[in-house]
Design an enzyme around this catalytic site. Structure first.
Site, PDB file in Angstrom:
ATOM      1  N   CYS A 106      -8.037  -6.152  -9.451  1.00 48.27           N
ATOM      2  CA  CYS A 106      -7.694  -4.913 -10.530  1.00 48.27           C
ATOM      3  C   CYS A 106      -7.554  -3.580  -9.881  1.00 48.27           C
ATOM      4  O   CYS A 106      -8.194  -2.963  -9.355  1.00 48.27           O
ATOM      5  CB  CYS A 106      -8.729  -4.721 -11.621  1.00 48.27           C
ATOM      6  N   CYS A 163      -7.039  -1.112   1.420  1.00 52.69           N
ATOM      7  CA  CYS A 163      -5.912  -1.519   2.274  1.00 52.69           C
ATOM      8  C   CYS A 163      -6.743  -1.971   3.536  1.00 52.69           C
ATOM      9  O   CYS A 163      -7.417  -1.080   4.191  1.00 52.69           O
ATOM     10  CB  CYS A 163      -5.084  -0.658   2.315  1.00 52.69           C
ATOM     11  N   CYS A 203      -5.313   0.883   6.570  1.00 59.00           N
ATOM     12  CA  CYS A 203      -5.600   2.349   6.375  1.00 59.00           C
ATOM     13  C   CYS A 203      -6.816   2.583   5.482  1.00 59.00           C
ATOM     14  O   CYS A 203      -7.079   3.840   5.501  1.00 59.00           O
ATOM     15  CB  CYS A 203      -4.259   2.959   5.705  1.00 59.00           C
ATOM     16  N   CYS A 218       0.871  -1.199   0.073  1.00 58.31           N
ATOM     17  CA  CYS A 218       0.123  -0.220  -0.113  1.00 58.31           C
ATOM     18  C   CYS A 218       0.935   1.179   0.080  1.00 58.31           C
ATOM     19  O   CYS A 218       1.881   1.196   0.790  1.00 58.31           O
ATOM     20  CB  CYS A 218      -0.887   0.011   1.142  1.00 58.31           C
ATOM     21  N   CYS A 251       0.393   3.279   3.547  1.00 54.07           N
ATOM     22  CA  CYS A 251       0.935   2.690   4.891  1.00 54.07           C
ATOM     23  C   CYS A 251       1.994   1.678   4.770  1.00 54.07           C
ATOM     24  O   CYS A 251       2.634   1.373   5.877  1.00 54.07           O
ATOM     25  CB  CYS A 251      -0.319   2.113   5.772  1.00 54.07           C
TER      26      CYS A 251
END
Length: 139
Positions: A128, A105, A108, A56, A59
C-alpha cells in the site's frame, strides 16, 4: 588463481535535508523524508490503469510494474509485489500504537508506505504505497 566476479553494489543515495527539500514538493518531502501519509484517494496514481513502471520520486529507482497493481479499494496505489527482491526494504513500524511493516526505497530510504498480508494471489501481499512517493513512466 581463477578470477572471481563480485556483484556490483549500488551506492546509497544520500542527500542533505536541504537538498531533499529543494528537490521535492512539500507533500513529497513530508511523505518520503518524514514518514508521512497522504489522504486516501488524493494521489495522482491511486486509480491509474496505464501500463508502465512506478519508481521512487526521490531517486528514480524502479519499484513496481503496472502489471502487479490492483484496485484494493483503500484509496492508495496497491501492488502485490515489487519489481525485484532488492527494490524495497522492510522495517518494523510501531508508530500510532500499531505494529506494521514499513516499506522504503532500497536506494535512498524514502518512506513509500506499508505492506499488509491481505493482498491477492500470487503473493497474498498488499504493498500500500503513497502515490506522491512514486513517479510513473508509461511504456
Amino acid at each position: 588463481m581463477p578470477h572471481i566476479k563480485h556483484p556490483v553494489r549500488k551506492l546509497k543515495v544520500i542527500k542533505t535535508d536541504e537538498e531533499w527539500r529543494e528537490q521535492l514538493t512539500p507533500i513529497q518531502y513530508q511523505i518520503t523524508r518524514q514518514h508521512g501519509t497522504e489522504r486516501a484517494f488524493s494521489s495522482p496514481n491511486f486509480d491509474s490503469s496505464l501500463k508502465g513502471t512506478y519508481g521512487c520520486v526521490c531517486c528514480g529507482r524502479p519499484l513496481y510494474r503496472s502489471e502487479t497493481k490492483y484496485e484494493s479499494g483503500t484509496g492508495w496505489p496497491s501492488f502485490y509485489q515489487p519489481i525485484s527482491d532488492d527494490a524495497v526494504a522492510a522495517f518494523e513500524d510501531r508508530s500510532y500504537g500499531m505494529v506494521r511493516t514499513e516499506i522504503r526505497c532500497a536506494d535512498c530510504d524514502a518512506h513509500l508506505g506499508h505492506v499488509f498480508p491481505d493482498g491477492p494471489p500470487p503473493t497474498g501481499l498488499r504493498y500500500c504505497m503513497n502515490g506522491h512517493a512514486l513517479i510513473f513512466t508509461e511504456d
